[in-house]
Design a protein around this motif. Structure first.
Motif, PDB file in Angstrom:
ATOM      1  N   PRO B 128     -36.222 159.472 -23.994  1.00 13.16           N
ATOM      2  CA  PRO B 128     -35.537 160.122 -23.062  1.00 13.16           C
ATOM      3  C   PRO B 128     -36.607 160.456 -21.978  1.00 13.16           C
ATOM      4  CG  PRO B 128     -35.513 161.648 -24.741  1.00 13.16           C
ATOM      5  CD  PRO B 128     -36.417 160.220 -25.260  1.00 13.16           C
ATOM      6  N   PRO B 129     -36.417 159.669 -20.631  1.00 16.89           N
ATOM      7  CA  PRO B 129     -37.330 159.891 -19.575  1.00 16.89           C
ATOM      8  C   PRO B 129     -36.791 161.340 -18.795  1.00 16.89           C
ATOM      9  CG  PRO B 129     -35.776 158.194 -19.060  1.00 16.89           C
ATOM     10  CD  PRO B 129     -35.470 158.536 -20.387  1.00 16.89           C
ATOM     11  N   LEU B 130     -37.745 161.745 -18.024  1.00 17.07           N
ATOM     12  CA  LEU B 130     -37.567 162.893 -17.220  1.00 17.07           C
ATOM     13  C   LEU B 130     -37.577 162.301 -15.763  1.00 17.07           C
ATOM     14  CD1 LEU B 130     -37.251 166.229 -16.892  1.00 17.07           C
ATOM     15  CD2 LEU B 130     -39.736 165.951 -16.547  1.00 17.07           C
ATOM     16  N   ALA B 131     -36.595 162.363 -14.953  1.00 20.18           N
ATOM     17  CA  ALA B 131     -36.237 161.427 -13.684  1.00 20.18           C
ATOM     18  C   ALA B 131     -36.125 162.466 -12.590  1.00 20.18           C
ATOM     19  CB  ALA B 131     -35.276 160.380 -13.877  1.00 20.18           C
ATOM     20  N   PRO B 132     -37.248 162.764 -12.031  1.00 25.18           N
ATOM     21  CA  PRO B 132     -37.007 163.677 -10.503  1.00 25.18           C
ATOM     22  C   PRO B 132     -36.706 162.590  -9.475  1.00 25.18           C
ATOM     23  CG  PRO B 132     -39.075 163.546 -11.167  1.00 25.18           C
ATOM     24  CD  PRO B 132     -38.563 163.020 -12.198  1.00 25.18           C
ATOM     25  N   LEU B 133     -35.815 163.227  -8.557  1.00 20.58           N
ATOM     26  CA  LEU B 133     -35.794 162.750  -7.294  1.00 20.58           C
ATOM     27  C   LEU B 133     -36.637 163.248  -6.374  1.00 20.58           C
ATOM     28  CD1 LEU B 133     -31.830 162.902  -6.792  1.00 20.58           C
ATOM     29  CD2 LEU B 133     -33.030 160.797  -6.720  1.00 20.58           C
ATOM     30  N   PHE B 134     -37.321 162.457  -5.605  1.00 18.40           N
ATOM     31  CA  PHE B 134     -38.075 162.982  -4.477  1.00 18.40           C
ATOM     32  C   PHE B 134     -37.913 162.258  -3.087  1.00 18.40           C
ATOM     33  CE2 PHE B 134     -41.205 159.592  -3.936  1.00 18.40           C
ATOM     34  CZ  PHE B 134     -40.917 158.679  -5.140  1.00 18.40           C
ATOM     35  N   PRO B 135     -38.042 163.037  -2.147  1.00 23.48           N
ATOM     36  CA  PRO B 135     -37.820 162.594  -0.547  1.00 23.48           C
ATOM     37  C   PRO B 135     -38.691 161.423  -0.091  1.00 23.48           C
ATOM     38  CG  PRO B 135     -38.923 164.623  -0.807  1.00 23.48           C
ATOM     39  CD  PRO B 135     -38.481 164.380  -2.183  1.00 23.48           C
ATOM     40  N   THR B 136     -38.178 160.555   0.577  1.00 29.29           N
ATOM     41  CA  THR B 136     -38.864 159.416   1.390  1.00 29.29           C
ATOM     42  C   THR B 136     -38.221 159.322   2.588  1.00 29.29           C
ATOM     43  OG1 THR B 136     -37.027 157.696   0.671  1.00 29.29           O
ATOM     44  CG2 THR B 136     -38.732 158.191  -1.122  1.00 29.29           C
ATOM     45  N   GLU B 137     -39.022 158.446   3.405  1.00 31.72           N
ATOM     46  CA  GLU B 137     -38.535 158.199   4.517  1.00 31.72           C
ATOM     47  C   GLU B 137     -36.941 157.460   4.757  1.00 31.72           C
ATOM     48  OE1 GLU B 137     -41.039 155.770   6.939  1.00 31.72           O
ATOM     49  OE2 GLU B 137     -42.881 156.693   5.999  1.00 31.72           O
ATOM     50  N   ASN B 138     -36.467 157.033   3.882  1.00 32.19           N
ATOM     51  CA  ASN B 138     -35.131 156.422   3.764  1.00 32.19           C
ATOM     52  C   ASN B 138     -34.251 157.261   2.903  1.00 32.19           C
ATOM     53  OD1 ASN B 138     -35.922 154.253   4.783  1.00 32.19           O
ATOM     54  ND2 ASN B 138     -36.184 152.954   2.905  1.00 32.19           N
ATOM     55  N   GLY B 139     -34.560 158.512   2.513  1.00 32.72           N
ATOM     56  CA  GLY B 139     -33.452 159.303   1.681  1.00 32.72           C
ATOM     57  C   GLY B 139     -34.337 159.832   0.338  1.00 32.72           C
ATOM     58  N   VAL B 140     -33.851 159.309  -0.759  1.00 39.40           N
ATOM     59  CA  VAL B 140     -34.594 159.786  -1.782  1.00 39.40           C
ATOM     60  C   VAL B 140     -34.774 158.664  -2.714  1.00 39.40           C
ATOM     61  CG1 VAL B 140     -33.717 162.298  -1.896  1.00 39.40           C
ATOM     62  CG2 VAL B 140     -32.541 160.459  -3.042  1.00 39.40           C
ATOM     63  N   SER B 141     -35.790 158.793  -3.744  1.00 43.02           N
ATOM     64  CA  SER B 141     -36.079 157.777  -4.734  1.00 43.02           C
ATOM     65  C   SER B 141     -36.209 158.520  -6.118  1.00 43.02           C
ATOM     66  CB  SER B 141     -37.456 157.024  -4.648  1.00 43.02           C
ATOM     67  OG  SER B 141     -37.380 156.250  -3.328  1.00 43.02           O
ATOM     68  N   LEU B 142     -35.719 157.798  -6.984  1.00 47.62           N
ATOM     69  CA  LEU B 142     -35.841 158.378  -8.539  1.00 47.62           C
ATOM     70  C   LEU B 142     -37.140 157.860  -9.226  1.00 47.62           C
ATOM     71  CD1 LEU B 142     -33.785 160.029 -10.480  1.00 47.62           C
ATOM     72  CD2 LEU B 142     -33.418 157.769 -11.635  1.00 47.62           C
ATOM     73  N   LEU B 143     -37.963 158.752  -9.789  1.00 49.21           N
ATOM     74  CA  LEU B 143     -39.321 158.507 -10.272  1.00 49.21           C
ATOM     75  C   LEU B 143     -39.072 158.577 -11.588  1.00 49.21           C
ATOM     76  CD1 LEU B 143     -42.166 157.933  -9.782  1.00 49.21           C
ATOM     77  CD2 LEU B 143     -42.744 160.195  -9.646  1.00 49.21           C
ATOM     78  N   ILE B 144     -39.213 157.735 -12.478  1.00 46.47           N
ATOM     79  CA  ILE B 144     -38.696 157.626 -13.882  1.00 46.47           C
ATOM     80  C   ILE B 144     -39.813 156.892 -14.678  1.00 46.47           C
ATOM     81  CG2 ILE B 144     -37.393 155.653 -13.617  1.00 46.47           C
ATOM     82  CD1 ILE B 144     -35.337 156.983 -15.680  1.00 46.47           C
ATOM     83  N   ASP B 145     -40.678 157.491 -15.396  1.00 41.97           N
ATOM     84  CA  ASP B 145     -40.501 158.760 -16.244  1.00 41.97           C
ATOM     85  C   ASP B 145     -41.784 159.744 -15.801  1.00 41.97           C
ATOM     86  OD1 ASP B 145     -40.303 160.679 -18.348  1.00 41.97           O
ATOM     87  OD2 ASP B 145     -41.559 159.303 -19.720  1.00 41.97           O
ATOM     88  N   CYS B 146     -41.324 161.105 -15.684  1.00 39.05           N
ATOM     89  CA  CYS B 146     -42.390 162.105 -15.336  1.00 39.05           C
ATOM     90  C   CYS B 146     -42.514 163.069 -16.519  1.00 39.05           C
ATOM     91  CB  CYS B 146     -42.272 162.769 -14.124  1.00 39.05           C
ATOM     92  SG  CYS B 146     -42.295 161.652 -12.821  1.00 39.05           S
ATOM     93  N   GLY B 147     -41.805 162.734 -17.769  1.00 35.78           N
ATOM     94  CA  GLY B 147     -42.121 163.521 -19.140  1.00 35.78           C
ATOM     95  C   GLY B 147     -43.569 163.711 -19.457  1.00 35.78           C
ATOM     96  N   ALA B 148     -43.391 164.152 -20.909  1.00 45.45           N
ATOM     97  CA  ALA B 148     -44.636 164.627 -21.306  1.00 45.45           C
ATOM     98  C   ALA B 148     -45.071 163.407 -22.635  1.00 45.45           C
ATOM     99  CB  ALA B 148     -44.229 165.848 -22.092  1.00 45.45           C
ATOM    100  N   ASN B 149     -44.371 162.533 -22.812  1.00 46.08           N
ATOM    101  CA  ASN B 149     -44.762 161.419 -23.633  1.00 46.08           C
ATOM    102  C   ASN B 149     -45.194 160.372 -22.960  1.00 46.08           C
ATOM    103  OD1 ASN B 149     -43.601 162.571 -25.952  1.00 46.08           O
ATOM    104  ND2 ASN B 149     -41.607 162.359 -25.318  1.00 46.08           N
ATOM    105  N   VAL B 150     -46.642 160.023 -23.186  1.00 39.71           N
ATOM    106  CA  VAL B 150     -47.263 159.113 -22.425  1.00 39.71           C
ATOM    107  C   VAL B 150     -47.601 157.927 -23.351  1.00 39.71           C
ATOM    108  CG1 VAL B 150     -48.331 160.773 -20.573  1.00 39.71           C
ATOM    109  CG2 VAL B 150     -49.705 160.290 -22.806  1.00 39.71           C
ATOM    110  N   ASP B 151     -48.321 157.002 -22.685  1.00 37.24           N
ATOM    111  CA  ASP B 151     -48.612 155.769 -23.330  1.00 37.24           C
ATOM    112  C   ASP B 151     -47.307 155.056 -23.866  1.00 37.24           C
ATOM    113  OD1 ASP B 151     -51.433 156.057 -23.177  1.00 37.24           O
ATOM    114  OD2 ASP B 151     -51.469 157.287 -24.885  1.00 37.24           O
ATOM    115  N   ALA B 152     -46.543 154.720 -23.013  1.00 32.28           N
ATOM    116  CA  ALA B 152     -45.298 154.037 -23.272  1.00 32.28           C
ATOM    117  C   ALA B 152     -45.509 152.581 -23.533  1.00 32.28           C
ATOM    118  CB  ALA B 152     -44.210 154.311 -22.014  1.00 32.28           C
ATOM    119  N   ARG B 153     -44.616 152.162 -24.075  1.00 30.06           N
ATOM    120  CA  ARG B 153     -44.299 150.461 -24.403  1.00 30.06           C
ATOM    121  C   ARG B 153     -43.571 149.748 -23.416  1.00 30.06           C
ATOM    122  NH1 ARG B 153     -43.606 152.257 -30.059  1.00 30.06           N
ATOM    123  NH2 ARG B 153     -41.346 152.014 -29.738  1.00 30.06           N
TER     124      ARG B 153
END
Lengths: 340, 340
Positions: B128-153
């Protein structure tokens, strides 16, 4: 008489070549008397630019190179095939000992490949890192590695830390530079597999001043002088830094232009803001050295103007005077000796 | 009558608990009539805060929890041992189907661990990914994954792209969201081993609108709506974004205060700048969902104030109304079926 530093300059590299490159070269010549320059590129184009200036003709030489490596060319192929390109010809001057350094605003990939293939690595250096300086609240930090070779091993990162420390101490002048490793938390047990393996090695390394993990949010604060990371992360950090800065500054400007009242205010704050923003202008800090090679190779921004070129050339003099490569060689060989 | 969304709120989590959490809860109740809230935490502390407000008592319930998980506690241990903590008790309400969502400004690690261990993953979701929204020039984007489990496949990243697209389309309202993968160059052959393996899988995935690589410098411009990356890179991006923003804004303010002239100017530009900077205030966008769980779990900033809490609670209503989890389940099961 001062020792001469000989710098070969890629007159054809970058968005503003050859005009800004030549302008920067002339400027550097007048700033630094112990400098000798090779302008490598198309003779007629370089000559025509040079004709605009007054400069010491005894310390500048044109070295003809008929080809230009374009930004979009696959670097390995380009270096192999374009034998008469400004990058290949300029780097050969370094390999043959005719020049101490090579400076280019051209294709990063070609500079990185050429550095390894033509100039060659110092014995013992496993991977030469590209290490740009970038502005922080405290001054500047060195971000090492931002090169093109990703998926580094722990031993690479340890060498980056050592080379970066030598550069920060003797070129930038930061005494006993603090070394941090980019991580997602401050605790030693955090991180991905690479960071977890590298952390204890850095901790055990006596020749550097290791302060532990640095979270990305602390990088702009200047918490560490040498920021060690693998090149994929380094590229993200460097480019996001530029991207966020650009977006915020443009939004602040837009905001200031949004009403009559704020336009008047903008006129009043402009001079003060200009000096603030200058601090965050990467051109102030010159180019990024590719460390660990048999000679100095420096990559400047593709958008480099004369000022950045001139600053970068002057950096090369310090690099030579401070015998950075001799220091790197000693440090890497001490490591090899300790392992035997 | 509208369907009720039941949200359990960690009344003890974050730097400003319980005061700002309770204030945000009361605010959300008045904004959104189809909402029912559980305030999970120390009864006396929560009651004392609640006594300051007028609110619909039929739609708010205190659920006592005597313990609090601190920010610095190792998350796995904390979740295991503090059975009567607000996080564990609140998440159990979701697991038992009493609540649709759980919102916390507390320890990110504990929320991530608790989400997996207590709420549990949707069948087929690998991570399960942690997916924050963050502001951009166009509105918002979703950054997925920002969680604690690194080294994904690679398969994890493909699921992130699918879940992120569903969220952006149906919660944020971006039609046919553009998906990009974080990379160090625009070309398909660039990247580290993970990106190179993932790229063709994303390209082949018909249920998403994949636009290729996104360089970090383009992230703030809003080039992609869903930015896919492994959590180590995601954490760097998110935190550097905040760090560079903070440093630049503080330097701009310092610059404006540096002379009498610029101080007058600052007074005039202030209102205009305020609305610009508001756009870059992450509190405007609510918390980061932890996607792919049997229920919604949302992590808000540790520094959350009432506004962010209230916005996050209201997001949960959209999440439920839009049947996001049903959509994720279908999408993941379609994938499993296709593989059989």
């Amino acid at each position: 008489m001062a020792e001469i530093t000989k710098v070969a300059l890629d007159a054809m590299g970058g968005d503003n070549a050859p005009a800004e490159i030549v302008k920067g070269a002339v400027d550097a010549l007048s700033r630094e008397k112990s400098l000798y320059l090779f302008l490598v590129g198309r003779e007629d184009a370089v000559k025509s630019e040079l004709s605009k200036y007054d400069y010491d003709k005894e310390r500048l030489e044109i070295v003809p190179a008929s080809e230009v490596i374009e930004m979009a060319e696959p670097p390995v192929n380009a270096i192999r095939r374009k034998k008469d390109s400004s990058i290949v010809v300029g780097m050969k001057l370094v390999r043959e000992g005719k020049a101490d350094a090579f400076v280019s605003a051209g294709s990063t990939g070609a500079v990185l490949v050429g550095g390894q293939v033509i100039v060659g690595r110092i014995k013992g250096v496993e991977r030469p890192p590209l290490a740009p300086l970038f502005p922080t609240e405290n001054g500047v930090s060195l971000l090492i590695d931002c090169g093109a070779n990703v998926d580094a091993r722990p031993s690479h990162l340890v060498q980056f830390a050592k080379m970066g420390s030598i550069y920060m101490e003797h070129v930038v002048g930061v005494k006993d530079p603090k070394v941090g490793i980019v991580n997602i938390g401050a605790e030693e047990e955090k991180g991905n597999a690479l960071v977890k393996e590298t952390f204890p090695l850095l901790k055990a390394e006596k020749s550097i001043h290791f302060i532990g993990s640095v979270e990305a949010r602390d990088i702009p604060r200047g918490t560490a002088d040498v920021i060690v990371c693998e090149a994929f992360a380094g590229n993200i950090i460097l480019k996001l830094f530029e991207g966020v800065g650009k977006t915020l500054i443009s939004e602040v400007k837009k905001g200031m232009m949004s009403s009559f009242r704020s336009k008047i205010g903008a006129l009043l704050v402009k001079p003060a803001l200009k000096s603030t923003l200058k601090k965050f202008d990467t051109a102030e800090y010159g180019g990024a050295p590719l460390l660990g090679l048999n000679g100095l190779v420096v990559k400047t921004h593709g958008s480099s103007k004369a000022k950045e070129i001139s600053n970068t050339i002057v950096q090369c003099v310090t690099f030579k005077k401070q015998k950075i490569n001799e220091k790197i060689r000693e440090s890497i060989q001490a490591e090899a000796a300790a392992e035997e």
